[in-house]
Scaffold this active site. Sequence first.
Site, PDB file in Angstrom:
ATOM      1  CG  HIS A  82      -1.848  -1.186   1.441  1.00 32.36           C
ATOM      2  ND1 HIS A  82      -1.978  -1.827   2.159  1.00 32.36           N
ATOM      3  CD2 HIS A  82      -3.090  -1.364   0.703  1.00 32.36           C
ATOM      4  CE1 HIS A  82      -3.128  -2.923   2.304  1.00 32.36           C
ATOM      5  NE2 HIS A  82      -3.612  -2.375   1.278  1.00 32.36           N
TER       6      HIS A  82
ATOM      7  N   GLY B 205      -2.791  -1.409  -7.595  1.00 31.71           N
ATOM      8  CA  GLY B 205      -1.747  -2.508  -7.271  1.00 31.71           C
ATOM      9  C   GLY B 205      -2.260  -3.402  -8.385  1.00 31.71           C
TER      10      GLY B 205
HETATM   11  P1  AMP Z   1      -6.486  -3.632  -0.481  1.00 31.74           P
HETATM   12  O1  AMP Z   1      -6.345  -2.872   0.800  1.00 31.74           O
HETATM   13  O2  AMP Z   1      -6.096  -5.192  -0.392  1.00 31.74           O
HETATM   14  O3  AMP Z   1      -7.882  -3.258  -1.083  1.00 31.74           O
HETATM   15  O4  AMP Z   1      -5.732  -3.015  -1.761  1.00 31.74           O
HETATM   16  C1  AMP Z   1      -5.621  -1.484  -1.698  1.00 31.74           C
HETATM   17  C2  AMP Z   1      -4.679  -1.330  -3.155  1.00 31.74           C
HETATM   18  O5  AMP Z   1      -3.222  -1.757  -2.639  1.00 31.74           O
HETATM   19  C3  AMP Z   1      -5.003  -2.084  -4.292  1.00 31.74           C
HETATM   20  O6  AMP Z   1      -4.778  -1.353  -5.422  1.00 31.74           O
HETATM   21  C4  AMP Z   1      -4.116  -3.035  -4.247  1.00 31.74           C
HETATM   22  O7  AMP Z   1      -3.892  -3.681  -5.629  1.00 31.74           O
HETATM   23  C5  AMP Z   1      -2.857  -2.703  -3.853  1.00 31.74           C
HETATM   24  N1  AMP Z   1      -2.168  -3.823  -3.314  1.00 31.74           N
HETATM   25  C6  AMP Z   1      -2.275  -4.817  -2.343  1.00 31.74           C
HETATM   26  N2  AMP Z   1      -1.320  -5.651  -2.191  1.00 31.74           N
HETATM   27  C7  AMP Z   1      -0.069  -5.112  -3.002  1.00 31.74           C
HETATM   28  C8  AMP Z   1       1.239  -5.342  -3.267  1.00 31.74           C
HETATM   29  N3  AMP Z   1       1.698  -6.292  -2.627  1.00 31.74           N
HETATM   30  N4  AMP Z   1       1.881  -4.425  -3.858  1.00 31.74           N
HETATM   31  C9  AMP Z   1       1.295  -3.492  -4.422  1.00 31.74           C
HETATM   32  N5  AMP Z   1       0.229  -3.214  -4.421  1.00 31.74           N
HETATM   33  C10 AMP Z   1      -0.530  -3.659  -3.490  1.00 31.74           C
END
Ligand code: AMP
Length: 282
Positions: free
Chosen positions: A37, A149
């Site tokens: 994140h 991401g």
């Molecule tokens: P989430 O909190 O899981 O909904 O993720 C929020 C954002 O962070 C989304 O755009 C995800 O794709 C991105 N994200 C989650 N894990 C990763 C990671 N390991 N590397 C890069 N971005 C990520």
Amino acid sequence: MIIFKQVKDLTKYLQKQQAAKNSIGFVPTMGALHEGHLSLLKECKKMSKITVCSIFVNPTQFNNTEDLDKYPKSVSNDILLLEQNECNVLFLPDEKEIYPDERSKQKHFDLGYLETILEGEFRPGHFQGVSLVVEKLLKIVNPDFLFLGQKDFQQCLIIKRLVGLMNRNIKIIICPILREESGLAMSSRNLRLSFSDRKLASELFLTLVSIKNKLKSEDFLKVKDQAIQDLETKGFKVEYLELAKKNNLEIVSHFNPREKLIILIAAFLGDVRLIDNLLINP
Ligand code: AMP
């Protein structure tokens, strides 16, 4: 960092920023923040004057109530991390602020083929829920740049389509997957893995790399069957392992060196569902 819990206060603040011609970058999240994140936030800071992060565990995108109930939460630590990483604005709404009534949950999005495959097939309704919340958030924040991401690759394509349907001029930036040293893609859900499963979970990435290395010389479908068998022997329950075209996620059975492709996987380890992907010829 300013924390807004109410839409009206955030809107007032952001309208002032827009009037002053300050570009706005937006990083939507569901919290339990990790380096992945924060890498999005870092990109956002490079490109925008004002960085807005949101934390909202969106109930409408969970097709499994247990998964929602067990979703990790660590708001005070998240706030600390965002402060340390110089985020300007955190939007931290409660459920009523986003969904004031049942009617606010009733909208259908034309997502086409994209919601019928992979995550869409195994998590029915998931992308409708994602679209519902992302449309609301984009209308509230009205950003110039949106940071997503690659970890959730299919979600990136869905949101691109949504932004097209909304007819908004928002530039989407897809950031690479941040991984732990073992290769395991960082994810809030990793917090739910036991110590031994966390070690085992890196097998998902190792499998993707091994398939990528074999693609030129071996038949994909054979490699896929063997990989699923190996993972299941180690304790995974694989939902899908597919090769697809990068631009539209059309599933393919054979490797073509001239095409931009992606391998995508989803598997359970115990009751924790993990996803990962790897680009071929990026
Ligand atoms: P989430 O909190 O899981 O909904 O993720 C929020 C954002 O962070 C989304 O755009 C995800 O794709 C991105 N994200 C989650 N894990 C990763 C990671 N390991 N590397 C890069 N971005 C990520």
